[in-house]
Design an enzyme around this catalytic site. Sequence first.
Site, mmCIF file in Angstrom:
data_model
loop_
_atom_site.group_PDB
_atom_site.id
_atom_site.type_symbol
_atom_site.label_atom_id
_atom_site.label_comp_id
_atom_site.label_asym_id
_atom_site.label_seq_id
_atom_site.Cartn_x
_atom_site.Cartn_y
_atom_site.Cartn_z
ATOM 1 C CE LYS A 81 10.086 -16.425 18.972
ATOM 2 N NZ LYS A 81 11.112 -15.383 18.944
HETATM 3 C C1 E4P Z 1 10.008 -12.308 18.900
HETATM 4 O O1 E4P Z 1 9.777 -13.309 19.551
HETATM 5 C C2 E4P Z 1 11.296 -11.981 18.260
HETATM 6 O O2 E4P Z 1 12.351 -12.532 19.003
HETATM 7 C C3 E4P Z 1 11.566 -10.506 18.231
HETATM 8 O O3 E4P Z 1 10.521 -9.776 18.836
HETATM 9 C C4 E4P Z 1 12.018 -10.000 16.908
HETATM 10 O O4 E4P Z 1 12.220 -8.622 17.017
HETATM 11 P P1 E4P Z 1 13.093 -7.771 15.988
HETATM 12 O O5 E4P Z 1 12.211 -7.394 14.853
HETATM 13 O O6 E4P Z 1 13.511 -6.585 16.797
HETATM 14 O O7 E4P Z 1 14.248 -8.641 15.588
#
Ligand code: E4P
Length: 212
Positions: A81
């Site tokens: 990521k």
């Molecule tokens: C995506 O890959 C992220 O880990 C996640 O969906 C972030 O979500 P949040 O806005 O609930 O932190």
Amino acid sequence: MRIFLDTAMPEEIRELADLIDGVTTNPSLVAKAGRPLREAVEEICRLVSGPVSVEVTATDAAGMVEEARELAGIADNVVIKIPMGREGIRAVKALEAEGIRTNVTLVFSPVQALWAAKAGASYVSPFVGRIDDRAGDGMGLVSQILQIYDNFGFDTEVIVASVRHVRHVVEAALLGAPIVTAPYAVVSKLFDHPLTTEGIERFLADWKRVPK
Ligand code: E4P
């Protein structure tokens, strides 16, 4: 549509490992799991054969690439990521060129998603919940990204992320998004409906009255 679990908690992953198609994590989720990153990723990758997204924390392209190579060495299904931005896009180009899959994260605009695809990212993660939290239109963004990718025939797959509730999953499916990643609480609800529970209870009660 593939369903990923957005968590770094091994107990949550273990419970759904045979049903989900992949896992996404981020530094906050790893912190919540309370374990060293490497240990957590090794365990998650033992539990799940689909893609497991693990985020870098370096902020320059060279640092991201170095960190990514180390993380990608943990298991074949690790996807790196990379936070959206100029440095991130540079890192994505370098990593995809060496065969390391990337997931461009923290995407909040269609042009950011365009850059991710141009760089050859395997996945892009628009954060619909964080947009909706500010009274924006998260699914509108997903729809624009899908249209843009279709216009140019990009292979980058959209992971609808920052999912807050079941309705987000329904809307993502209606738009034809290939992947949604959702927290354990949301994925668990996808199996249930009160009328299903009630129906099963009634059938089982009636079944007891059938002469044996
Ligand atoms: C995506 O890959 C992220 O880990 C996640 O969906 C972030 O979500 P949040 O806005 O609930 O932190």
